[in-house]
Each structure stands twice: as structure tokens, then as C-alpha cells.
Design an enzyme around this catalytic site. Structure first.
Site, PDB file in Angstrom:
ATOM      1  N   ARG A 180       0.840  -1.194   0.000  1.00  0.00           N
ATOM      2  CA  ARG A 180       0.000   0.000   0.000  1.00  0.00           C
ATOM      3  C   ARG A 180       0.870   1.237   0.000  1.00  0.00           C
ATOM      4  NH1 ARG A 180      -5.139   1.824   3.661  1.00  0.00           N
ATOM      5  NH2 ARG A 180      -5.230   3.958   2.891  1.00  0.00           N
ATOM      6  N   ARG A 208      -5.942   2.346  -3.754  1.00  0.00           N
ATOM      7  CA  ARG A 208      -5.015   1.597  -2.922  1.00  0.00           C
ATOM      8  C   ARG A 208      -5.072   0.106  -3.225  1.00  0.00           C
ATOM      9  NH1 ARG A 208      -8.521   3.161   1.182  1.00  0.00           N
ATOM     10  NH2 ARG A 208      -8.165   5.190   0.330  1.00  0.00           N
ATOM     11  N   ASP A 214      -6.827  -2.007   1.805  1.00  0.00           N
ATOM     12  CA  ASP A 214      -7.295  -1.217   2.934  1.00  0.00           C
ATOM     13  C   ASP A 214      -7.975  -2.198   3.890  1.00  0.00           C
ATOM     14  OD1 ASP A 214      -7.946   1.153   4.316  1.00  0.00           O
ATOM     15  OD2 ASP A 214      -9.890   1.291   3.329  1.00  0.00           O
ATOM     16  N   ASP A 267     -10.053  -2.137   7.455  1.00  0.00           N
ATOM     17  CA  ASP A 267     -10.684  -1.317   8.497  1.00  0.00           C
ATOM     18  C   ASP A 267     -11.205  -2.221   9.611  1.00  0.00           C
ATOM     19  OD1 ASP A 267     -10.371   1.087   7.074  1.00  0.00           O
ATOM     20  OD2 ASP A 267     -12.247   0.793   5.999  1.00  0.00           O
TER      21      ASP A 267
HETATM   22  N1  ROI Z   1     -15.416   3.154  -2.331  1.00  0.00           N
HETATM   23  C1  ROI Z   1     -15.696   1.853  -2.433  1.00  0.00           C
HETATM   24  N2  ROI Z   1     -16.640   1.460  -3.293  1.00  0.00           N
HETATM   25  N3  ROI Z   1     -15.038   0.921  -1.672  1.00  0.00           N
HETATM   26  C2  ROI Z   1     -14.070   1.289  -0.793  1.00  0.00           C
HETATM   27  O1  ROI Z   1     -13.477   0.430  -0.106  1.00  0.00           O
HETATM   28  C3  ROI Z   1     -13.754   2.653  -0.663  1.00  0.00           C
HETATM   29  N4  ROI Z   1     -12.805   3.092   0.212  1.00  0.00           N
HETATM   30  C4  ROI Z   1     -12.506   4.387   0.337  1.00  0.00           C
HETATM   31  C5  ROI Z   1     -13.214   5.452  -0.455  1.00  0.00           C
HETATM   32  C6  ROI Z   1     -12.209   6.237  -1.275  1.00  0.00           C
HETATM   33  C7  ROI Z   1     -13.927   6.367   0.532  1.00  0.00           C
HETATM   34  N5  ROI Z   1     -14.191   4.911  -1.369  1.00  0.00           N
HETATM   35  C8  ROI Z   1     -14.466   3.585  -1.471  1.00  0.00           C
HETATM   36  O2  ROI Z   1     -11.578   4.761   1.214  1.00  0.00           O
END
Ligand code: ROI
Length: 158
Positions: free
Chosen positions: A82, A91, A94, A96
Site C-alpha cells: 500500500r 489503494r 485497505d 478497516d
Molecule cells: N469506495 C468503495 N466502493 N469501496 C471502498 O473500499 C472505498 N474506500 C474508500 C473510499 C475512497 C472512501 N471509497 C471507497 O476509502
């Protein structure tokens, strides 16, 4: 503690990124996998000129603390290349921390339940798939959140 992680990628073979992340997370000492959702594709939310995202949700059981888990997930993000450019940029991976048991945490770099959980279809749908009966601290029944959110741009991949 039962914990839910949200995984997302929109670069470098996203499905492979999420598969590799799943394996890396499962292999951590103190973490065992409980469930893993289908993959879901959606256009970037709050961002333009980026490829579609692939998202999934993973349920784990862990004896790590929230900050130990955060350090672990950040290390996995970094190992998978990343590159942090702009805040909402594309990215490779990610991860979370969506929910940590029923805890409510409000630290500058760790807010749980994750702020996106109440309205993001790409989080709510995979979560509902693996845990339809969840009650989310601060927000209430998962089923009600799913019913209220727009599913228009979300596509299940498998
Ligand atoms: N949009 C989608 N569809 N999926 C994501 O994981 C995602 N993650 C983000 C932002 C850029 C807000 N948009 C996203 O961080």
C-alpha cells in the site's frame, strides 16, 4: 473478542489482494478466522477517476487489543504494497476494523464502530451476509441499516 474487518482494494488484482490479506490475517498469532463474505464490486464512493473497488468482510476471534490489532492490520497493508498518497486515493489494500465486540472507541486514529459502517453498502451488505443478526453499537440493528441504504451500485461477484 469477536471482531469484524472490512477489506477493500482497487489496484493490482483486487480479488487476489483480498485473498492474500485473508490468508495473512488468519495466520497471525492470536487471530482465528470465523467467517469470510463474498466479494462485492462497486464504483469508488467519495472519489473519482479510480477503478472500481472490491470489498469483503471478515469475522475473526482475537485476543489482541484494539491497538495491537490495528498495528497488525497496518503491517499487512504495508506488506501488500500500500502506498499512501492522498487521503482518498486508490489503494492495493485497505483493512478497516469495523467492530470490536460491542466496544465504542474514539481515538484520533481508531474510531470503533468504524464511521463508514452506518451508510456504506459495500460494508453493510457483506457484513449482513455473514452476520444478519448483528446489533451495532451506536447505530442499532444491522438489518435496519441495510434496509435504509442504497444497493444500486453494488454487485456481488461470486
Ligand atoms: N469506495 C468503495 N466502493 N469501496 C471502498 O473500499 C472505498 N474506500 C474508500 C473510499 C475512497 C472512501 N471509497 C471507497 O476509502
Amino acid at each position: 473478542m469477536r471482531v469484524y474487518l472490512g477489506l477493500g482494494s482497487n489496484l493490482d488484482a483486487p480479488i487476489e489482494q483480498l485473498r492474500a490479506a485473508r490468508l495473512a490475517i488468519s495466520n497471525v498469532d492470536g487471530i482465528s478466522e470465523i467467517a469470510f463474505s463474498s466479494f462485492y464490486q462497486s464504483p469508488p464512493m467519495d472519489a473519482k477517476n479510480q477503478p472500481d473497488y472490491i470489498n469483503a468482510v471478515m469475522a475473526i476471534e482475537t485476543n489482541l487489543s484494539p491497538f495491537e490489532l490495528l498495528a497488525t492490520t497496518q503491517a499487512i497493508e504495508n506488506e501488500q504494497g500500500r502506498i499512501r498518497t492522498e487521503r482518498w486515493g486508490a489503494r492495493t489494500l485497505d483493512i478497516d476494523i469495523l467492530l470490536f465486540g460491542n466496544e465504542i472507541l474514539n481515538f484520533p486514529d481508531l474510531v470503533i464502530p468504524h464511521y463508514g459502517i452506518s451508510e456504506r453498502a459495500f460494508v453493510l451488505c457483506p457484513l449482513f451476509e455473514i452476520s444478519p443478526d448483528l446489533i451495532i453499537p451506536k447505530y442499532g440493528k444491522l438489518a435496519d441499516l441495510v434496509a435504509r441504504c442504497s444497493l444500486d451500485n453494488l454487485r456481488k461477484c461470486n
